[in-house]
Design a protein around this motif. Structure first.
Motif, short mmCIF file in Angstrom:
data_model
loop_
_atom_site.label_atom_id
_atom_site.label_comp_id
_atom_site.label_asym_id
_atom_site.label_seq_id
_atom_site.Cartn_x
_atom_site.Cartn_y
_atom_site.Cartn_z
N GLU A 23 -0.06 10.78 2.34
CA GLU A 23 1.15 10.44 3.08
C GLU A 23 2.32 11.29 2.61
OE1 GLU A 23 4.05 6.72 4.11
OE2 GLU A 23 3.58 7.20 2.03
N SER A 24 2.40 11.55 1.33
CA SER A 24 3.55 12.26 0.78
C SER A 24 3.63 13.72 1.20
CB SER A 24 3.54 12.16 -0.75
OG SER A 24 3.77 10.84 -1.15
N PHE A 25 2.54 14.31 1.66
CA PHE A 25 2.69 15.68 2.15
C PHE A 25 2.43 15.80 3.65
CE2 PHE A 25 -1.82 16.33 1.00
CZ PHE A 25 -2.29 17.09 2.05
N GLY A 26 2.55 14.70 4.36
CA GLY A 26 2.60 14.82 5.81
C GLY A 26 1.61 14.01 6.62
N ALA A 27 0.59 13.45 6.01
CA ALA A 27 -0.41 12.70 6.79
C ALA A 27 0.20 11.37 7.27
CB ALA A 27 -1.64 12.42 5.94
N PRO A 28 -0.03 11.03 8.52
CA PRO A 28 0.53 9.78 9.05
C PRO A 28 -0.32 8.57 8.67
CG PRO A 28 -0.61 10.96 10.78
CD PRO A 28 -0.69 11.82 9.55
N VAL A 29 -0.19 8.14 7.42
CA VAL A 29 -0.91 6.96 6.94
C VAL A 29 0.11 5.92 6.48
CG1 VAL A 29 -3.02 8.20 6.30
CG2 VAL A 29 -1.18 8.00 4.65
N PRO A 30 -0.29 4.66 6.43
CA PRO A 30 0.67 3.58 6.14
C PRO A 30 0.94 3.38 4.64
CG PRO A 30 -1.48 2.65 6.56
CD PRO A 30 -1.61 4.14 6.78
N GLY A 31 1.57 4.35 4.01
CA GLY A 31 1.78 4.30 2.57
C GLY A 31 2.63 3.13 2.11
N GLU A 32 3.74 2.93 2.76
CA GLU A 32 4.64 1.85 2.34
C GLU A 32 4.00 0.48 2.54
OE1 GLU A 32 8.80 1.25 4.11
OE2 GLU A 32 8.93 2.91 2.67
N SER A 33 3.35 0.27 3.67
CA SER A 33 2.66 -1.00 3.92
C SER A 33 1.56 -1.22 2.89
CB SER A 33 2.04 -1.01 5.32
OG SER A 33 3.02 -0.82 6.30
N LEU A 34 0.86 -0.16 2.58
CA LEU A 34 -0.20 -0.23 1.58
C LEU A 34 0.37 -0.61 0.21
CD1 LEU A 34 -3.24 0.58 0.89
CD2 LEU A 34 -2.22 2.72 0.15
#
Length: 165
Positions: A23-34
């Motif tokens: 997520e930190s380098f651009g992938a659209p994944v739910p980092g904050e929710s995770l």
């Protein structure tokens, strides 16, 4: 968020590291929710809070640093080639560079707290020629704050609110 919890419970901090890194380098994944879900699982005893926080902190730093390298070595060429299609002229690019020169550290730190900006943060800093030492410093500060707010925050505040009930 319920679909995330089984992955975190099964794979723990390794899953957190991988997802936050991408997520930190651009992938659209739910980092904050995770991260919020992981914090609540740690509060229930399913995960180790210190291990979770360390994994997330390191993943955030390394992911943004990877994005910075991508932007530094290839981002400018892409922006110069495709920027005019998005009304990003060379003059506007120069203004963005000046903005990053003046406020880059603050932008890198605060962008961590906003979806989409979080994903583009490192790439844009590298593309806009932010000095790497300024970037690394701001990246570490932003990652630490973000990790503590969304990783430790729900952990401690959920316990606080439960004590009120």
């Amino acid at each position: 968020m319920h679909w995330i919890e089984p992955y975190i419970a099964t794979y723990g901090s390794i899953a957190l590291f991988i997802i936050i890194y991408f997520e930190s380098f651009g992938a659209p994944v739910p980092g904050e929710s995770l991260l919020i879900a992981a914090s609540l699982l740690a509060q229930q005893g399913t995960l180790s809070l210190p291990m979770m926080l360390i994994a997330v902190f390191l993943a955030a730093i390394l992911g943004d640093s990877t994005g910075y390298l991508i932007g530094h070595f290839g981002g400018r060429k892409i922006l110069l080639r495709f920027g005019p299609y998005m009304k990003l002229t060379p003059e506007r690019l120069e203004r963005f560079e000046a903005l990053f020169e003046k406020y880059g550290s603050g932008i890198v730190i605060t962008a961590r707290f906003f979806a989409i900006l979080r994903q583009l943060n490192g790439i844009m800093a590298g593309t806009l020629k932010m000095h790497w030492l300024k970037f690394v410093t701001a990246n570490i500060i932003g990652a630490a704050l973000w990790t503590l707010v969304w990783g430790a925050g729900p952990y401690y505040f959920s316990a606080f609110f439960r004590s009120l009930l």
